[in-house]
Design an enzyme around this catalytic site. Sequence first.
Site, PDB file in Angstrom:
ATOM      1  N   ASP A   1      -5.229 -21.498   9.858  1.00  0.00           N
ATOM      2  CA  ASP A   1      -5.238 -22.914  10.246  1.00  0.00           C
ATOM      3  C   ASP A   1      -6.008 -23.825   9.295  1.00  0.00           C
ATOM      4  OD1 ASP A   1      -7.994 -22.449  10.976  1.00  0.00           O
ATOM      5  OD2 ASP A   1      -7.336 -21.818  12.977  1.00  0.00           O
TER       6      ASP A   1
ATOM      7  N   HIS B   1      -4.809 -13.827   5.341  1.00  0.00           N
ATOM      8  CA  HIS B   1      -3.457 -13.951   5.889  1.00  0.00           C
ATOM      9  C   HIS B   1      -2.756 -15.229   5.445  1.00  0.00           C
ATOM     10  CE1 HIS B   1      -4.709 -11.045   9.360  1.00  0.00           C
ATOM     11  NE2 HIS B   1      -4.309 -10.402   8.283  1.00  0.00           N
TER      12      HIS B   1
ATOM     13  N   ILE C   1     -18.165 -18.826  20.798  1.00  0.00           N
ATOM     14  CA  ILE C   1     -18.710 -18.994  19.452  1.00  0.00           C
ATOM     15  C   ILE C   1     -19.225 -20.408  19.246  1.00  0.00           C
ATOM     16  CG2 ILE C   1     -18.102 -18.982  16.992  1.00  0.00           C
ATOM     17  CD1 ILE C   1     -16.019 -16.792  17.750  1.00  0.00           C
TER      18      ILE C   1
END
Length: 241
Positions: free
Chosen positions: A88, A105, A222
């Site tokens: 992203d 990725h 997180i």
Amino acid sequence: MVLTGAGISTDSGIPDFRGPQGVWTQNPLAEKLSNIHYYLADPEVRRASWQSRLDHPAWHAQPNAGHLALVELERQRKLHALITQNIDELHQLAGNSPERVIEVHGSMRRFMCWGCGMRGPMQKVLERVRAGEADPHCRDCGGILKSDTISFGQQLVPEVIDRAMQVAAEADLFIALGTSLQVYPIAGAFDRARAAGARTVIINAEPTPFDDIADALLPGSISELLPELVKDPESASRSLN
């Protein structure tokens, strides 16, 4: 150094894959869209994939407090490298230096041609889809277009993986954020860092295979936990002792 997975972006409105509300958990057929063999062989899969790209929540997502905490770590000159499984680019949008981010990725914000290898901004192809091209092809060679990401069944880039393993071996503290640590070879970065003597920390909402051997395990959000640890390094040190 830090390894991030989809869990760091969930608080930005981007669902993960394997969690209780994950994309593949909610819709097992969605995994088929991420398989390179189905994608190349079936125009229907490609058409569905392009529609999915148009509607992807990442286009409207903003970096959250977890991303910004990693920017603060870099500002403090404490971040050696940031390996990410995410596509992203929220780390770069938050302010992390692109040269410090290792995208194992790839990125959904770029397209690539399977035929000639041409790459460019994804929005250029999405404009063609919005204009009515259900399965756009390369205007140079006629090849199949896809996002510049690593699909299932597609070979990882050896140089990228080599770099990730190298920086893992150079770490004195290895932090895994929002990753299931189940996808290899990149999950092996945990072992590589640990073998080199690094202390290890896992912050993740779900269990991972490495929980029992990590020096510190912090289950939870997180975006809540990481800013506190960055702000209060003494607390982080106590969690490792």
